[in-house]
Motif scaffolding. Structure first.
Motif, short mmCIF file in Angstrom:
data_model
loop_
_atom_site.label_atom_id
_atom_site.label_comp_id
_atom_site.label_asym_id
_atom_site.label_seq_id
_atom_site.Cartn_x
_atom_site.Cartn_y
_atom_site.Cartn_z
N ASP A 1 0.24 -14.01 -8.22
CA ASP A 1 1.62 -14.30 -7.79
C ASP A 1 1.62 -15.03 -6.45
O ASP A 1 2.34 -16.01 -6.28
CB ASP A 1 2.40 -12.98 -7.61
N ALA A 2 0.78 -14.54 -5.53
CA ALA A 2 0.77 -15.11 -4.18
C ALA A 2 0.12 -16.50 -4.14
O ALA A 2 0.38 -17.28 -3.22
CB ALA A 2 0.03 -14.17 -3.23
N CYS A 3 -0.67 -16.83 -5.14
CA CYS A 3 -1.38 -18.13 -5.17
C CYS A 3 -0.47 -19.31 -5.48
O CYS A 3 -0.88 -20.45 -5.32
CB CYS A 3 -2.40 -18.17 -6.31
N LYS A 4 0.72 -19.01 -5.95
CA LYS A 4 1.57 -20.11 -6.43
C LYS A 4 1.91 -21.09 -5.32
O LYS A 4 2.27 -22.23 -5.59
CB LYS A 4 2.84 -19.53 -7.07
N ARG A 5 1.81 -20.61 -4.07
CA ARG A 5 2.20 -21.49 -2.96
C ARG A 5 1.16 -22.55 -2.63
O ARG A 5 1.42 -23.47 -1.87
CB ARG A 5 2.49 -20.65 -1.72
N PHE A 6 -0.04 -22.43 -3.16
CA PHE A 6 -1.08 -23.40 -2.78
C PHE A 6 -1.00 -24.67 -3.61
O PHE A 6 -0.75 -24.63 -4.81
CB PHE A 6 -2.47 -22.77 -2.93
N GLU A 7 -1.23 -25.78 -2.92
CA GLU A 7 -1.13 -27.07 -3.60
C GLU A 7 -2.50 -27.57 -4.07
O GLU A 7 -2.64 -28.10 -5.17
CB GLU A 7 -0.53 -28.09 -2.62
N HIS A 8 -3.52 -27.38 -3.24
CA HIS A 8 -4.82 -27.98 -3.54
C HIS A 8 -5.87 -26.99 -3.99
O HIS A 8 -6.98 -27.37 -4.34
CB HIS A 8 -5.34 -28.73 -2.30
N ILE A 9 -5.55 -25.71 -3.91
CA ILE A 9 -6.51 -24.67 -4.31
C ILE A 9 -5.89 -23.85 -5.43
O ILE A 9 -4.79 -23.31 -5.27
CB ILE A 9 -6.84 -23.74 -3.11
N LYS A 10 -6.58 -23.78 -6.53
CA LYS A 10 -6.06 -23.06 -7.70
C LYS A 10 -6.88 -21.80 -7.98
O LYS A 10 -8.08 -21.76 -7.70
CB LYS A 10 -6.12 -23.96 -8.95
N PRO A 11 -6.24 -20.79 -8.56
CA PRO A 11 -6.98 -19.56 -8.88
C PRO A 11 -7.84 -19.72 -10.13
O PRO A 11 -7.50 -20.46 -11.04
CB PRO A 11 -5.86 -18.54 -9.14
N ILE A 12 -8.97 -19.02 -10.13
CA ILE A 12 -9.84 -18.97 -11.30
C ILE A 12 -10.26 -17.51 -11.48
O ILE A 12 -10.58 -16.84 -10.49
CB ILE A 12 -11.05 -19.93 -11.13
N LEU A 13 -10.20 -17.00 -12.71
CA LEU A 13 -10.57 -15.60 -12.94
C LEU A 13 -12.07 -15.42 -12.75
O LEU A 13 -12.87 -16.25 -13.21
CB LEU A 13 -10.13 -15.15 -14.34
N LEU B 1 -5.82 -12.08 -20.19
CA LEU B 1 -5.03 -12.74 -19.13
C LEU B 1 -5.35 -14.24 -19.08
O LEU B 1 -4.45 -15.08 -18.90
CB LEU B 1 -5.35 -12.08 -17.79
N SER B 2 -6.62 -14.55 -19.23
CA SER B 2 -7.03 -15.96 -19.22
C SER B 2 -6.34 -16.73 -20.35
O SER B 2 -5.87 -17.86 -20.16
CB SER B 2 -8.56 -16.02 -19.37
N GLU B 3 -6.27 -16.09 -21.50
CA GLU B 3 -5.63 -16.72 -22.66
C GLU B 3 -4.12 -16.87 -22.43
O GLU B 3 -3.54 -17.94 -22.60
CB GLU B 3 -5.92 -15.83 -23.89
N GLU B 4 -3.52 -15.77 -21.99
CA GLU B 4 -2.06 -15.72 -21.81
C GLU B 4 -1.59 -16.73 -20.77
O GLU B 4 -0.58 -17.40 -20.94
CB GLU B 4 -1.75 -14.30 -21.33
N ARG B 5 -2.33 -16.86 -19.65
CA ARG B 5 -1.86 -17.72 -18.55
C ARG B 5 -2.64 -19.01 -18.44
O ARG B 5 -2.51 -19.74 -17.45
CB ARG B 5 -1.96 -16.96 -17.22
N ASP B 6 -3.49 -19.26 -19.41
CA ASP B 6 -4.28 -20.48 -19.42
C ASP B 6 -5.08 -20.65 -18.12
O ASP B 6 -5.01 -21.69 -17.46
CB ASP B 6 -3.35 -21.69 -19.67
N LEU B 7 -5.80 -19.60 -17.75
CA LEU B 7 -6.58 -19.62 -16.52
C LEU B 7 -8.06 -19.82 -16.83
O LEU B 7 -8.58 -19.26 -17.80
CB LEU B 7 -6.41 -18.30 -15.77
N ARG B 8 -8.72 -20.59 -15.97
CA ARG B 8 -10.16 -20.78 -16.14
C ARG B 8 -10.92 -19.55 -15.65
O ARG B 8 -10.37 -18.70 -14.96
CB ARG B 8 -10.61 -22.03 -15.38
N TRP C 1 -15.69 -16.68 -22.67
CA TRP C 1 -16.64 -17.79 -22.92
C TRP C 1 -15.85 -18.91 -23.57
O TRP C 1 -15.66 -18.92 -24.78
CB TRP C 1 -17.74 -17.27 -23.83
N LYS C 2 -15.35 -19.84 -22.77
CA LYS C 2 -14.44 -20.84 -23.31
C LYS C 2 -14.60 -22.18 -22.61
O LYS C 2 -15.34 -22.29 -21.63
CB LYS C 2 -13.00 -20.35 -23.24
N ASP C 3 -13.86 -23.14 -23.10
CA ASP C 3 -13.87 -24.48 -22.53
C ASP C 3 -13.66 -24.41 -21.00
O ASP C 3 -12.72 -23.77 -20.55
CB ASP C 3 -12.73 -25.27 -23.20
N HIS C 4 -14.54 -25.05 -20.22
CA HIS C 4 -14.45 -25.11 -18.75
C HIS C 4 -14.78 -23.80 -18.04
O HIS C 4 -14.58 -23.70 -16.83
CB HIS C 4 -13.09 -25.63 -18.28
N THR C 5 -15.27 -22.78 -18.77
CA THR C 5 -15.81 -21.61 -18.07
C THR C 5 -17.03 -22.09 -17.28
O THR C 5 -17.84 -22.87 -17.80
CB THR C 5 -16.23 -20.52 -19.07
#
Ligand code: GUN
Ligand code: FE
Length: 418
Positions: free
Chosen positions: A177-189, A208-215, A250-254
């Motif tokens: 939730d708190a990461c949404k403010r960043f422009e150049h740094i993205k969260p990765i699980l 969670l990775s599937e649901e939110r499309d997170l790497r 184990w997925k694309d871009h892991t």
């Protein structure tokens, strides 16, 4: 529009190096590369930045490092992985419960990364949400871009550094939730590695990775003791990678760090799922994990990038991580009486630069239509050469010899940040 003039060097493909003496990079107003030209064009409304005889080349990408291990460079280097983690690493990371300490350390790390020419990272934080947010702030402030992960670890880390399964889930959601403010740094699980995560947590992270499309990023097949432990924990899995696959991680871009002991079947799984290898040669030699079969992976078509793996690796400077990966490949070359080919400097630079930029959507060195990530190298400050060198030779020497004093400007995401 801006026009940057200098000696242009980049590697668009593995083993290919393009050099242009006194060439020009044309940037649009958003800082994106519009053109790469052998001669600067005339534009009345363009701002010209002339780097003279310096080298202008794509910046470095560090695809695996642990930010909270920055204070423990060069410590416990004679221990094997699991003992090194238990004796030194977890205790060091536990200090990041202190947010002032985190601020000081991460400001220094971010500054050292950007002035060393590393503009993109794929990085592990510690399990602490607040310190992770501070890390992301400091990277943004310095101009470093990329991915950062709050580490998940709910077992096998002793008393000093532990979160319960429930805490780990709750804190991961608070962090996202708190990461949404960043422009150049993205969260990765970031499940630390299979020994550190219960099956329940792994399954939750996969969903969670599937649901939110997170790497996702983690570690794989680094060391013999680690691999044996994983086998004990997951007797139903034939191979280490299957412990991640079982839970949707184990997925694309892991990104999987190390892969030192990945055999033909595990490498086939890397290739098939477009999982990215972060090769960390210095770390693998420091803690005697082994030498990863990088040349074989490349021949097979596996996506390989480079990581400093601070602090298993003791060197943050990516040009030195590049030369270390060359040396590691030469050890294999010599041990196999020349059968295993070694990495050339052009190839290793490709892995430490272009292959990493690809992870963030750019391709081909200076990619048209993509924001500029570049360094300007003044090789005149290096030891005087024995004769006049070609641009290709100047590039090779710079990769082997440069330090911060030679890096005179850094462009990150289309902005000059150093
Ligand atoms: N495997 C799990 N955690 C770590 C770490 O911090 N460093 C290295 N090199 N391997 C790991
Ligand atoms: Fe690591």
């Amino acid at each position: 529009m801006k026009i940057l003039q200098g000696n242009i060097v980049y590697s668009p493909k593995l083993g290919e190096l393009v050099t242009m003496e006194h060439g020009a990079l044309v940037l649009d107003d958003a800082g994106q590369v519009a053109d790469v030209l052998p001669i600067a064009p005339n534009h009345a409304d363009a701002a010209y930045i002339d780097y003279g005889d310096k080298l202008l080349m794509p910046s470095f990408v560090d695809m695996h490092l642990h930010a909270p291990q920055y204070p423990m460079l060069g410590m416990g280097m004679d221990l094997p992985l699991m003992e090194w983690l238990n004796t030194y690493t977890f205790k060091t990371e536990a200090r990041f419960a202190d947010t002032d300490y985190a601020r000081r350390t991460y400001r220094r790390l971010a500054n050292d990364l950007i002035t060393g020419g590393t503009t993109r990272v794929c990085m592990f934080s510690s399990l602490h949400t607040d310190a992770t947010l501070i890390l992301m702030e400091e990277l943004e402030r310095a101009g470093v871009t990329g991915c950062v992960g709050k580490v998940n670890m709910d077992r096998n880390s002793g008393d000093v550094l532990r979160e319960s399964t429930e805490e780990s889930k709750r804190e991961t959601l608070r962090w996202l939730d708190a990461c949404k403010r960043f422009e150049h740094i993205k969260p990765i699980l970031t499940p630390r590695f299979t020994p550190s995560c219960t099956n329940e947590l792994m399954a939750w992270l996969g969903a969670l990775s599937e649901e939110r499309d997170l790497r996702v990023q983690s570690h794989l097949s680094e060391n013999g003791g680690e691999i044996a432990f994983v086998k004990e924990l997951h007797p139903d899995c034939d191979q280490y990678w299957e412990t991640y696959a079982k839970y949707g991680l184990w997925k694309d871009h892991t990104v999987m760090a190390h892969c030192v002991h990945s055999d033909a079947r595990e490498r086939e799984a890397l290739l098939k799922h477009n999982v990215v290898v972060a090769h960390c040669a210095g770390s693998n030699i420091n803690i005697c994990s082994g030498v990863a079969p990088i040349r074989t992976m490349l021949r097979e078509g596996v996506w390989v990038t480079l990581g400093s793996d601070i602090a298993g690796g003791a060197i943050l400077a990516m040009n030195r991580v590049i030369t270390m990966s060359i040396r590691a490949s030469k050890i294999l070359h010599m041990q196999t009486d020349g059968e295993a080919e070694f990495l050339t400097v052009d190839e290793a630079y490709y892995l430490g630069s272009t292959a990493g930029h690809r992870y963030f959507g750019a391709d081909g060195g200076f990619s048209r239509g993509k924001p500029l990530h570049a360094i300007v190298v003044d090789d005149a400050v290096l030891a005087e050469p024995v004769r006049k060198l070609s641009l290709r030779e100047r590039f090779e020497r710079s990769i082997y010899l440069m330090d911060k004093s030679a890096i005179r400007a850094v462009w990150s995401d289309g902005r000059q940040v150093v």
